[in-house]
Design an enzyme around this catalytic site. Structure first.
Site, mmCIF file in Angstrom:
data_model
loop_
_atom_site.group_PDB
_atom_site.id
_atom_site.type_symbol
_atom_site.label_atom_id
_atom_site.label_comp_id
_atom_site.label_asym_id
_atom_site.label_seq_id
_atom_site.Cartn_x
_atom_site.Cartn_y
_atom_site.Cartn_z
ATOM 1 N N GLU A 30 17.081 12.936 1.556
ATOM 2 C CA GLU A 30 16.575 12.438 0.256
ATOM 3 C C GLU A 30 14.821 12.496 0.411
ATOM 4 O OE1 GLU A 30 18.247 9.689 -2.123
ATOM 5 O OE2 GLU A 30 16.809 9.736 -3.592
ATOM 6 N N GLU A 86 23.851 4.705 4.313
ATOM 7 C CA GLU A 86 22.386 5.017 4.199
ATOM 8 C C GLU A 86 21.806 4.367 5.752
ATOM 9 O OE1 GLU A 86 19.773 3.294 1.146
ATOM 10 O OE2 GLU A 86 21.159 4.386 -0.151
ATOM 11 N N ASP A 108 30.113 5.826 -2.113
ATOM 12 C CA ASP A 108 28.696 5.468 -1.661
ATOM 13 C C ASP A 108 28.898 4.052 -1.269
ATOM 14 O OD1 ASP A 108 26.207 5.705 -0.746
ATOM 15 O OD2 ASP A 108 25.620 6.008 -2.956
ATOM 16 N N ASP A 155 25.991 4.930 -5.556
ATOM 17 C CA ASP A 155 25.759 3.753 -5.854
ATOM 18 C C ASP A 155 24.370 3.854 -7.076
ATOM 19 O OD1 ASP A 155 23.566 4.305 -4.338
ATOM 20 O OD2 ASP A 155 23.731 2.369 -3.046
HETATM 21 O O1 KIV Z 1 23.717 7.058 -5.197
HETATM 22 C C1 KIV Z 1 23.535 8.399 -5.298
HETATM 23 O O2 KIV Z 1 23.772 8.826 -6.270
HETATM 24 C C2 KIV Z 1 22.674 9.149 -4.016
HETATM 25 C C3 KIV Z 1 22.304 10.590 -4.189
HETATM 26 C C4 KIV Z 1 21.255 10.596 -5.011
HETATM 27 C C5 KIV Z 1 22.350 11.080 -3.031
HETATM 28 O O3 KIV Z 1 22.771 8.712 -3.051
#
Ligand code: KIV
Length: 292
Positions: free
Chosen positions: A191, A124, A92, A53
C-alpha cells in the site's frame, strides 16, 4: 469474466492465484463488507474479496481502522462470505487481534475460517509478524501480508503518507516482503509505496503482490469498492490512487431526492405499488364501519 448463476463455478484458491502470477495474469481484488456487495463482486469475477478493516471508515463512521473489533469483523465477514461462490474471501485481522500473543492471534485467525466462512486472513506487518505467519500457514490458515502504508499503525506512522520513499526505507520493505514470502504468505498487499519499489518486490517474491497506490507493476490490484463507486462520504477527499469507475454516490443522491419529492407531492406510491381489497370485502368493511 462474470459467471452464469446456473452453472457450477471453479473456486479461486491460493494455488489459482499462484498460477496466475506464474503466467502473468493480473489478479483482481476489491473490498466488500456485506452480502449484497459481495454478491456483485463475485458475480463480476473478482478473484479476491477482501473484507477489510476499512469497514471502520466506510461503514462504521470511525476516522481510523484502530477501533474495529473482532466482533465487528466476524459479523461482516460472515455476511459477505455467504454470498460468494467463486472468489477467495480474505478476512482482515483487526488491530489488537494478533499483537498481544501468538496463541491469541491463532485463535482469532481460526475464528474467521471456522465461524465466518473466510478462506484466508490478512494482517499488517513484515519481519515482525513473519513467525506468526509461518505458524498460521503451518496449521492451514492462508495468510495475506500487508506492508507499506499500514493504516493500523497510523499513530506511529504519523499519518497516511507514502512509504518506502528513501533507499533505506525501501530496502526495509524488500526485507519485510521477503520475510513474509519465506514464512509462506500466499499474497502481500503493497500500500502506497513508489511503483519502482513495488515492481522490485513483485519480481523478488513468489507471493502474489496486490497493489493499492503502488503502480501497475504488481501482480494484482485492490481498491476499496465504496471509493471506486464514489459511495464513501461524498465530501471526503479521495486518495490520489483511487479512480472512480462509476459515480454511484451522485446517482444515489439524485434518486433519494426524487423519492423525497414524490412522497411529498403524493405521486409515490402509485396504484401499481399498492394492494386493494376486493369489492365485496370493501363493501362489507364499509358496512362494519357504518359507512354504507
Ligand atoms: O482494509 C482494507 O480495505 C485494506 C485494503 C485497502 C488493502 O486493507
Amino acid at each position: 469474466m462474470s459467471y452464469s448463476t446456473d452453472k457450477p463455478v471453479k473456486k479461486v484458491t491460493v494455488n489459482t492465484l499462484r498460477e496466475m502470477k506464474a503466467r502473468g495474469e493480473k489478479v483482481t481484488s476489491l473490498t466488500a463488507y456485506d452480502h449484497s456487495m459481495a454478491a456483485i463482486l463475485d458475480r463480476a469475477g473478482i478473484d479476491i474479496i477482501l473484507v477489510g478493516d476499512s469497514v471502520g471508515n466506510v461503514m462504521l463512521g470511525y476516522d481510523t481502522t484502530v477501533p474495529v473489533t473482532m466482533d465487528a469483523m466476524l459479523h461482516h465477514v460472515s455476511a459477505a462470505s455467504k454470498a460468494v461462490r467463486r472468489a477467495l474471501v480474505v478476512a482482515d485481522m483487526p488491530f489488537m487481534s494478533y499483537q498481544v500473543s501468538e496463541d491469541e492471534a491463532v485463535r482469532n485467525a481460526g475464528r474467521f475460517l471456522k465461524e465466518a466462512g473466510a478462506h484466508a486472513v490478512k494482517l499488517e506487518g513484515g519481519t515482525d509478524v513473519a513467525h506468526l505467519v509461518k505458524r498460521l500457514v503451518s496449521i492451514g490458515i492462508p495468510v495475506q501480508g500487508h506492508i507499506g502504508l499500514t493504516p493500523q499503525s497510523v499513530n506511529t506512522l504519523g499519518g497516511y503518507g507514502l512509504q518506502g520513499k528513501t533507499a533505506s526505507a525501501a530496502m526495509k520493505l524488500v526485507a519485510d516482503a521477503k520475510a513474509l514470502d519465506e514464512a509462506g504468505a500466499f499474497s502481500i498487499v503493497l500500500e502506497k509505496v513508489p511503483e519502482q519499489l513495488a515492481a522490485e518486490v513483485t519480481a523478488r517474491v513468489g507471493a502474489v503482490t496486490i497493489g493499492i497506490g503502488a503502480g501497475a507493476g504488481c501482480d494484482g490490484q485492490v481498491l476499496v469498492t465504496y471509493d471506486m463507486l464514489n459511495l464513501c462520504s461524498m465530501d471526503m477527499q479521495k486518495p490520489r490512487f483511487v479512480k472512480i469507475f462509476n459515480d454511484l454516490g451522485s446517482q444515489a443522491l439524485k434518486a433519494v431526492e426524487e423519492y423525497a419529492r414524490e412522497v411529498k407531492d403524493g405521486s409515490f406510491p402509485g396504484p401499481e405499488h399498492g394492494f386493494r381489497m376486493n369489492l365485496a370485502e370493501e363493501a362489507e368493511l364499509k358496512k362494519e364501519l357504518g359507512q354504507d
